[in-house]
Write an enzyme that holds these catalytic residues in place. Structure first.
Site, PDB file in Angstrom:
ATOM      1  N   CYS A  31      26.053  34.759  49.812  1.00  0.00           N
ATOM      2  CA  CYS A  31      24.730  34.424  49.270  1.00  0.00           C
ATOM      3  C   CYS A  31      23.735  33.951  50.320  1.00  0.00           C
ATOM      4  CB  CYS A  31      24.853  33.399  48.140  1.00  0.00           C
ATOM      5  SG  CYS A  31      25.457  31.759  48.625  1.00  0.00           S
ATOM      6  N   HIS A  41      24.748  27.700  45.725  1.00  0.00           N
ATOM      7  CA  HIS A  41      24.294  29.088  45.724  1.00  0.00           C
ATOM      8  C   HIS A  41      22.907  29.110  46.357  1.00  0.00           C
ATOM      9  CE1 HIS A  41      23.688  33.205  44.812  1.00  0.00           C
ATOM     10  NE2 HIS A  41      22.798  33.002  43.865  1.00  0.00           N
ATOM     11  N   ASP A  47      16.495  36.586  44.065  1.00  0.00           N
ATOM     12  CA  ASP A  47      17.887  36.420  44.494  1.00  0.00           C
ATOM     13  C   ASP A  47      18.490  37.787  44.804  1.00  0.00           C
ATOM     14  OD1 ASP A  47      20.474  35.739  44.963  1.00  0.00           O
ATOM     15  OD2 ASP A  47      20.754  34.579  43.131  1.00  0.00           O
ATOM     16  N   ASN A  63      21.060  24.674  34.594  1.00  0.00           N
ATOM     17  CA  ASN A  63      21.005  23.823  33.402  1.00  0.00           C
ATOM     18  C   ASN A  63      22.253  23.795  32.525  1.00  0.00           C
ATOM     19  OD1 ASN A  63      18.217  22.574  33.032  1.00  0.00           O
ATOM     20  ND2 ASN A  63      17.688  24.682  33.528  1.00  0.00           N
ATOM     21  N   ASP A 119      25.815  23.022  30.676  1.00  0.00           N
ATOM     22  CA  ASP A 119      26.728  21.883  30.539  1.00  0.00           C
ATOM     23  C   ASP A 119      28.120  22.302  31.009  1.00  0.00           C
ATOM     24  OD1 ASP A 119      24.710  20.356  29.458  1.00  0.00           O
ATOM     25  OD2 ASP A 119      25.305  20.727  27.375  1.00  0.00           O
TER      26      ASP A 119
END
Length: 678
Positions: A281, A339, A362, A402, A404
């Site tokens: 990356c 990342h 990206d 974001n 969980d």
């Protein structure tokens, strides 16, 4: 022979010589140092040409036109006798003061939304003998962040200098608790890089499928960003880099060994545009940052720590541990310790002014966008506002910052206990600070949060009757023992017998851990409301063979023998690597074309002798890499003198890399240098 005035008036006008005024134009256009076979300029800014004629130009008799060609797209422009410019069309005019002379100054002004590419200029002349043409030269036209009418306009000069002209990059890796810095040479001023970046656009699938449409759309940085994002990886085209996360890098270069974009782009061009092996990356992002800056689009490299890859889109990542604290490679979802992508600055005319500014792009091939492996541009503002219908690829990036995390302890085919972590994913998002190597925290531009969680030195988990804290006693350093404690607290007014399981696994940043390399089991008796601190140590010999960039997943499970209640605490961390030191005796004396010497020093911190190859690079400072074989005894220091002659002024970087033959550690060091004009 004497020629009369009347005779000279009727002599056919001819161009004898053209000067593209490269130094003056590139200074005016802020493209100094960009090396190309053509003049390099920015759109919306006048380009000055000096023409030497066989006689003075006569406005009432000489009919001249200027032809601008972008491949097969042709635009004929009337040449005016006074300054004439329009932000929406090509214009050309003579400098008034030069009229009546055999040396005449011609100015060409491109519209502020002209297409990026390599243009040809011709002068067309109509005379009694017909239409004739004279080739004036060629130029590469880039976007212009200094032009208020350009869609990449950036009003702050310090930001333009950092995000367009600066060729020193810093890529942040490791963990949010212990950030490691990887210097990255963006190398946009290296020979041939501009031409390679323009060729990249020519080789894209968009250009091959419809060259006319591609040229016309190259006025828009949104379009350019999507093309470049696809071309950096080679999944769908003849792109630059082949990704490899297998840890088998036979036939290519290990991703951790790359030090900058220049070598990669040149190797790609030299191989006739075969994919360069290999990238991960940060390599994809570093190369894309170079290409976008070359094309004139302000761009920066961004690291998202604890980055989620949510394959089913439910914004929940599940992690599984055994009863003995071993992390399991279950599920398609994953969390990368870090990342890396890029942000580019542009207006979003397709969306409205509310989404102007930084856009995520990206190039790492993860998911397809429009049938192609690319991602973005997605407005950072849309990610923050949870506007997931905004193109391009906003939901995917939103999930990366974001989601969980549901952490489960499993045994006998069932979930024995679980906890949910809501703030771990996207715990820190950062980029290089302006004019500094330090990371700038930009987390709040992506998500609503009162503050970035403070760097913790311990992880605490609780369940009914038990509390467990896992604490590293100091930041782990390669070559030293890893020391940590597990604190177990009985929170009830009854005695307890508990079992402690501690497990350490090697881990690559982007996948689940591998097999256990260290573990400990203990039985502890706790009085009512008692706390006990258990000290643990992992010796250097037990983790010495961790591979390039590998981290450690350290976890403990504490079980109440009576109630079978289990509590898990875990920590993933990287080891700080020893640094190479670079010093220069008199830094204030560094000037263009003046020979300088840097002293490169490394001290072996390992308990055994090491040997390897030391490489020193420096764009704008060194013509070639400086490579030497080195051997260090335990505790030995070695100093190497490296001579360099700066080619251009500005802030430059010397970067040293030591690849050891008998140790997996990659050791680096860098020094930024301010070069003054002679």
């Amino acid at each position: 022979m004497v020629v009369s005035v009347q005779e000279s008036v009727y002599t056919t006008l001819k161009v004898q010589y053209v000067n593209l005024e490269q130094v003056q134009n590139q200074e005016q256009h802020k493209t100094q140092g960009l090396s190309s076979s053509s003049l390099v300029v920015r759109r919306g800014e006048p380009i000055k040409l000096s023409m030497f004629l066989n006689r003075p130009f006569r406005a009432n008799r000489d009919e001249l036109m200027l032809r601008v060609e972008l491949d097969r797209l042709v635009n004929d422009i009337p040449i005016k006798l006074c300054k004439d410019s329009s932000p929406s069309r090509w214009t050309a005019y003579f400098q008034q003061a030069s009229l009546g002379s055999c040396k005449i100054s011609l100015y060409v002004v491109s519209p502020s939304n002209a297409s990026v590419g390599k243009y040809q200029l011709q002068l067309l002349q109509t005379s009694s003998s017909g239409l004739s043409s004279f080739r004036l030269g060629q130029f590469v036209l880039l976007c212009n962040p200094w032009c208020p009418m350009d869609t990449v306009y950036m009003p702050d000069e310090s930001q333009r200098e950092e995000y367009v002209r600066n060729d020193i990059g810093m890529i942040y890796q490791g963990t949010a608790q212990n950030i490691s810095v990887k210097p990255w040479g963006l190398d946009q001023y290296e020979s041939g890089i501009v031409d390679i970046c323009i060729m990249m656009l020519q080789l894209s699938n968009e250009h091959k499928q419809n060259w006319r449409s591609d040229y016309l759309k190259r006025s828009d940085p949104v379009y350019i960003g999507r093309v470049v994002s696809a071309m950096i990886n080679s999944n769908d085209d003849c792109g630059v880099l082949l990704g490899n996360w297998s840890e088998n890098y036979t036939g290519g270069v290990k991703p951790f060994d790359w030090t900058g974009s220049g070598d990669i782009l040149k190797l790609w061009a030299l191989s006739r545009f075969s994919p360069v092996k290999y990238g991960q990356c940060w390599v994809f992002a570093g190369v894309m940052c170079t290409v976008m800056r070359v094309l004139g689009i302000p761009t920066r490299v961004v690291t998202n720590f604890d980055s989620a890859h949510d394959t089913n889109g439910n914004l929940v990542i599940e992690e599984f541990y055994t009863e003995t604290a071993k992390k399991l490679p279950c599920g398609k979802d994953s969390i990368w310790n870090f990342h890396v992508w890029v942000e580019s600055w542009m207006k979003r005319a397709d969306l409205g002014a509310g989404f102007d500014g930084w856009q995520v792009l990206d190039p790492t091939p993860q998911e397809k966008s429009g049938g192609v492996y690319r991602c973005g541009p997605a407005p950072v503002k849309a990610i923050r506002e949870r506007m997931l219908g905004v193109p391009f690829d906003t939901p995917f990036i939103f999930a990366e910052v974001n989601a969980d995390v549901c952490v489960c302890i499993v045994g006998q085919g069932q979930v024995l206990s679980y906890t949910t972590e809501q703030h771990r994913v996207g715990s820190l998002i950062c980029t290089k600070s302006i004019g500094s190597a330090h990371p700038q925290d930009i987390t709040t531009t992506y998500k609503f949060t009162t503050a970035t969680p403070p760097r913790r030195s311990a992880t605490t988990s609780s369940a009914q009757g038990l509390s467990v804290t896992l604490r590293l006693l100091k930041a782990p350093v390669m070559g030293e023992n890893i020391t940590f404690t597990v604190t177990i607290t009985n929170t009830e007014n009854i005695p307890k017998t508990v079992r402690e399981y501690v497990n350490a696994q090697a881990k690559s940043y982007n996948r689940s851990p591998s097999e256990t390399f260290w573990e400990a089991h203990n039985i502890i008796l706790l009085a009512p409301l008692e706390s006990k601190v258990l000290a643990h140590q992992i010796s250097y010999n037990q983790y010495a063979q961790l591979g390039d960039g590998q981290l450690v997943n350290l976890a403990t499970v504490v079980k109440d023998v009576a109630s079978q209640q289990r509590v898990l605490a875990s920590e993933e961390f990287n080891l700080t690597r020893p640094l190479i030191k670079i010093r220069i005796a008199d830094e204030d004396s560094i000037m263009v074309q003046k020979k300088q010497t840097a002293m490169v020093t490394f001290t072996n911190p390992f308990p055994e002798p090491v040997s390897g190859v030391l490489t020193v690079v420096g764009a704008g400072l060194l013509e070639e890499k400086v490579i030497s074989n080195v051997v260090f005894q335990t505790g030995e220091s070695l100093e190497t003198a490296v001579s360099f002659i700066p080619k251009i002024s500005g802030v430059k970087m010397l970067h040293a890399n030591l690849r050891l033959s008998n140790n997996p550690a990659v050791i680096q060091g860098f020094k930024t240098i301010t070069v003054r004009s002679a």
